[in-house]
Design a protein around this motif. Structure first.
Motif, PDB file in Angstrom:
ATOM      1  N   UNK A 198       0.826  -1.199   0.000  1.00 16.94           N
ATOM      2  CA  UNK A 198       0.000   0.000   0.000  1.00 16.94           C
ATOM      3  C   UNK A 198       0.867   1.259   0.000  1.00 16.94           C
ATOM      4  N   UNK A 199       0.580   2.150  -0.900  1.00 15.44           N
ATOM      5  CA  UNK A 199       1.329   3.399  -0.990  1.00 15.44           C
ATOM      6  C   UNK A 199       2.592   3.298  -1.776  1.00 15.44           C
ATOM      7  N   UNK A 200       2.904   2.172  -2.356  1.00 21.13           N
ATOM      8  CA  UNK A 200       4.111   1.997  -3.149  1.00 21.13           C
ATOM      9  C   UNK A 200       3.770   1.413  -4.519  1.00 21.13           C
ATOM     10  N   UNK A 201       4.611   1.714  -5.460  1.00 14.63           N
ATOM     11  CA  UNK A 201       4.432   1.161  -6.793  1.00 14.63           C
ATOM     12  C   UNK A 201       5.317  -0.054  -6.998  1.00 14.63           C
TER      13      UNK A 201
END
Length: 202
Positions: A198-201
């Motif tokens: 979550x919150x990262x690619x």
């Protein structure tokens, strides 16, 4: 008197539209003139009391066939210069076919004969609306007296549809087609699953 004026108006516009269909240089304009001819033919059917045929002509031919013609002509982007280049090449063949059709028409009209009971058929009263509607009377005639011709017309349309499919599915270079067997038999390594935080690619 008023009915006769309406008839001549619809008939004259329909004939003029038909002439413009074959004489227009732009194919899109020809389709638009064809739509106008369909509308006037529907008006003539209304004058004859055939409301069902008039609505079928407007809904089916104007609403579907003519619009389909219009979109196909616009999508094909026909090059009229290339069409005119081969005109003289196919002129003898076209003239021969035209002469054959003219001879057939002359032979047909030359041997034309009216039925012996034509007077009785003309004087026969048409059923009133409380006895049979226009649609019911048309259905009885099509599916009783002309059922074989109706089935034959369906076969002609089926052959035309098959011919259209064969023409559009011809082999052309540079066109990639879907092969279902290759897609089903492909290895699972072509797909990689990754868990994205979550919150990262990736």
């Amino acid at each position: 008197m008023f009915t006769a004026l309406i008839f001549y108006m619809f008939a004259s516009i329909a004939i003029a539209s038909g002439v413009m269909v074959i004489s227009s240089r732009n194919p899109v304009h020809s389709v638009l003139w064809l739509i106008l001819a369909f509308f006037n033919a529907a008006g003539l059917f209304l004058l004859l009391g055939a409301e069902f045929l008039a609505m079928v002509l407007v809904i089916v031919y104007v609403g579907a066939v003519a619009v389909l013609f219009l979109f196909v002509v616009m999508m094909l982007d026909i090059n009229m210069v290339e069409l005119r280049e081969g005109f003289l090449q196919y002129l003898p063949t076209g003239a021969l076919i035209g002469v054959v059709l003219l001879v057939e028409l002359l032979a047909m009209f030359g041997g034309w004969a009216f039925a012996p009971d034509i007077d009785a058929l003309i004087k026969a009263p048409t059923p009133t609306l409380d006895q049979a509607s226009n649609t019911v009377a048309l259905g009885k005639i099509i599916y009783t007296n002309y059922v074989y011709l109706f089935q034959a017309s369906g076969l002609v349309l089926l052959v035309a549809m098959i011919g259209t499919i064969l023409l559009t599915h011809r082999k052309r270079t540079g066109v990639r087609k879907q092969v279902v067997a290759d897609q089903v038999n492909r290895s699972t390594s072509s797909v990689e699953l990754r868990k994205v935080q979550t919150g990262r690619g990736i």
